[in-house]
Design a protein around this motif. Sequence first.
Motif, PDB file in Angstrom:
ATOM      1  N   ASP A 174       0.817  -1.213   0.000  1.00  0.00           N
ATOM      2  CA  ASP A 174       0.000   0.000   0.000  1.00  0.00           C
ATOM      3  C   ASP A 174       0.853   1.266   0.000  1.00  0.00           C
ATOM      4  O   ASP A 174       0.330   2.366  -0.127  1.00  0.00           O
ATOM      5  N   LYS A 175       2.161   1.090   0.146  1.00  0.00           N
ATOM      6  CA  LYS A 175       3.071   2.233   0.128  1.00  0.00           C
ATOM      7  C   LYS A 175       3.851   2.277  -1.177  1.00  0.00           C
ATOM      8  O   LYS A 175       4.962   2.801  -1.242  1.00  0.00           O
ATOM      9  N   ASN A 176       3.244   1.718  -2.225  1.00  0.00           N
ATOM     10  CA  ASN A 176       3.942   1.621  -3.513  1.00  0.00           C
ATOM     11  C   ASN A 176       4.309   2.979  -4.082  1.00  0.00           C
ATOM     12  O   ASN A 176       5.402   3.170  -4.628  1.00  0.00           O
ATOM     13  N   LEU A 177       3.415   3.970  -3.960  1.00  0.00           N
ATOM     14  CA  LEU A 177       3.714   5.282  -4.529  1.00  0.00           C
ATOM     15  C   LEU A 177       4.797   6.008  -3.742  1.00  0.00           C
ATOM     16  O   LEU A 177       5.591   6.764  -4.317  1.00  0.00           O
ATOM     17  N   THR A 178       4.838   5.774  -2.438  1.00  0.00           N
ATOM     18  CA  THR A 178       5.908   6.364  -1.631  1.00  0.00           C
ATOM     19  C   THR A 178       7.264   5.838  -2.084  1.00  0.00           C
ATOM     20  O   THR A 178       8.229   6.603  -2.250  1.00  0.00           O
ATOM     21  N   PHE A 179       7.334   4.534  -2.310  1.00  0.00           N
ATOM     22  CA  PHE A 179       8.589   3.946  -2.783  1.00  0.00           C
ATOM     23  C   PHE A 179       8.912   4.420  -4.200  1.00  0.00           C
ATOM     24  O   PHE A 179      10.078   4.685  -4.523  1.00  0.00           O
ATOM     25  N   HIS A 180       7.895   4.532  -5.031  1.00  0.00           N
ATOM     26  CA  HIS A 180       8.074   5.045  -6.398  1.00  0.00           C
ATOM     27  C   HIS A 180       8.713   6.435  -6.364  1.00  0.00           C
ATOM     28  O   HIS A 180       9.636   6.725  -7.144  1.00  0.00           O
ATOM     29  N   LYS A 181       8.257   7.279  -5.452  1.00  0.00           N
ATOM     30  CA  LYS A 181       8.810   8.628  -5.336  1.00  0.00           C
ATOM     31  C   LYS A 181      10.255   8.599  -4.828  1.00  0.00           C
ATOM     32  O   LYS A 181      11.106   9.364  -5.306  1.00  0.00           O
ATOM     33  N   LEU A 182      10.526   7.739  -3.851  1.00  0.00           N
ATOM     34  CA  LEU A 182      11.898   7.630  -3.334  1.00  0.00           C
ATOM     35  C   LEU A 182      12.864   7.220  -4.434  1.00  0.00           C
ATOM     36  O   LEU A 182      13.960   7.782  -4.565  1.00  0.00           O
ATOM     37  N   VAL A 183      12.468   6.232  -5.226  1.00  0.00           N
ATOM     38  CA  VAL A 183      13.309   5.789  -6.334  1.00  0.00           C
ATOM     39  C   VAL A 183      13.503   6.920  -7.338  1.00  0.00           C
ATOM     40  O   VAL A 183      14.608   7.125  -7.864  1.00  0.00           O
ATOM     41  N   ALA A 184      12.437   7.682  -7.596  1.00  0.00           N
ATOM     42  CA  ALA A 184      12.530   8.810  -8.535  1.00  0.00           C
ATOM     43  C   ALA A 184      13.505   9.873  -8.025  1.00  0.00           C
ATOM     44  O   ALA A 184      14.289  10.447  -8.800  1.00  0.00           O
ATOM     45  N   TYR A 185      13.471  10.144  -6.716  1.00  0.00           N
ATOM     46  CA  TYR A 185      14.412  11.116  -6.141  1.00  0.00           C
ATOM     47  C   TYR A 185      15.853  10.635  -6.308  1.00  0.00           C
ATOM     48  O   TYR A 185      16.756  11.438  -6.614  1.00  0.00           O
TER      49      TYR A 185
END
Length: 569
Positions: free
Chosen positions: A95-106
Amino acid sequence: MGNWFVNNWFSATIICVWMGINIFLFVWFYFLYVMDEHFFYTRHLLGYALPWARAPAAVLNFNCMLILLPVCRNLLSLLRGSFVRCSRTMRKQLDKNLTFHKLVAYMIALMTAVHTIAHLLNVEWFNNSRQGVYDNLSTALSNLEDDPDDETTFLNPVQITDIKPQQIPTHFVFTSIAGLTGVIITLALILIITSSMEVIRRSYFEVFWYTHHLFVIFFAGLVIHGIGYVVRRQTKKSFEEHNPFFCQNRTEDWGKIPECPIPQFEGGPAQTWWYVIGPMIIYLCERLLRFIRYMQNVQYRKIVMRPSKVLELQLVKKSFKMDVGQYVFLNCPAISQLEWHPFTMTSAPEEDFFSVHIRSAGDWTDKLIDIMQKLPEGAQGPKMGVDGPFGTASEDVFDYEVSMLVGAGIGVTPFASILKSIWYKFKDNDPKLRTRKIYFYWLCRETHAFEWFADLLKAQENEMEERGMGDFLTYKLFLTGWDQNHANYVMVNVDRDTDVVTGLKQKTHYGRPNWDKEFEEVRKENPTSVVGTFLCGPEALAKVLEKKCAKYSDVDPRKTKFYFNKENF
């Protein structure tokens, strides 16, 4: 700290592992290019800009492998289904997939900046070496050309000499494969990241949506980028015949004495596609499945305009199965062929249709509401593509003995599905229902927002009273905005048995909840329970509730624990 650990230990572990891999890759490749003897001559031309360019490239490859996976919705739903028998801690991470997606993007943005700056320095130093600015060794290495007849291969990729020296770096960047694809990749990344800022994403969603699809150009450029072979090394055979430590000061003897034949160089193989080919195939399958779902027929069962400019759509689709709290993506080709928007379903799995409530919140929703309002009564709406359903944290609500449901505004929608499903479970005497207590909180700015949901709560009230389970559902409605006329009306009717806003027996509260008081009350009433706290609402409220869950959780495993869950789209 112990309470925080209860809710976040697994997330912290995943982040530490991810960060550890990034650090390991950076350090490993940094020292590889610092110490590998085959790069001795390359290091002489470029110095420490070489490892500072190549180490971030390795980290970029790893993170570009990860960036697509968190947005493969069907893959996540498959994994979530596979983890049904696993602990809720494992499922919560999905459920925290978008949070991880953003971290990877950063991380991609940071490493791109370092990689780009280092290579800009490399191009400048390649040019200076070509112009003979540095020592004899740099000049000799730069004068080597790619001549198959003489079996020589170049080291310095800057081979042009017939234009002004100060124009050569720019010319190289925009005419070489590595340079041109690098520019395209960087521009695409800048547009993707800037348009993803919350202020743009919320105010101009279409800008965010369309620019995010530049990822296609980004990945295409990424795969091609490495075939330019800008960074070269001495071949293994050449290194055995030409020892750079012996020959570096004998450039005038290269090719004249057997100990120092002319050195041969090669570019390393393009490696990025090794990393991204798997995720790219998975994502292509994801998009293919979305297209198949888009082509499936969807029928309108009912179209209803609710108060506060909320549109209710009841839809029917063959073989569609859902669970509580899940969401779907809707596409209306009459508005846009490409835009897909997420909406939580408000229907229960026990019903023979699925419904969504859509609030006016932007251009797309305004156009959809306008189209539906102009339809003749009983007419079918425009073609609607449906992708889903997809799982969310709310699916786990019945895995807890006690649940706290918090909705803000239209964020009540997943809990409508949950409350309806509870009604059906009680009606059918479902023996699998393990939940024994639900606390429901709904925060709204205006009174009209309560109207469409009040009927459901009335049905719940009556059902619980008939079954002698009045304590099963405790709900509190909070009105956070009102005017003086409303205040006067409430004062006049203060003695009524039912609430003047909703008509419910539970009176509406005015202002925002005192969360310390609410959590303390739940903890006292459930001294040995595991409490699931579910939110569909703004990020600011999420931060508050997450802190309260940590604050009021007891480290003693025999006492009350609060687990925080938030809807993410």
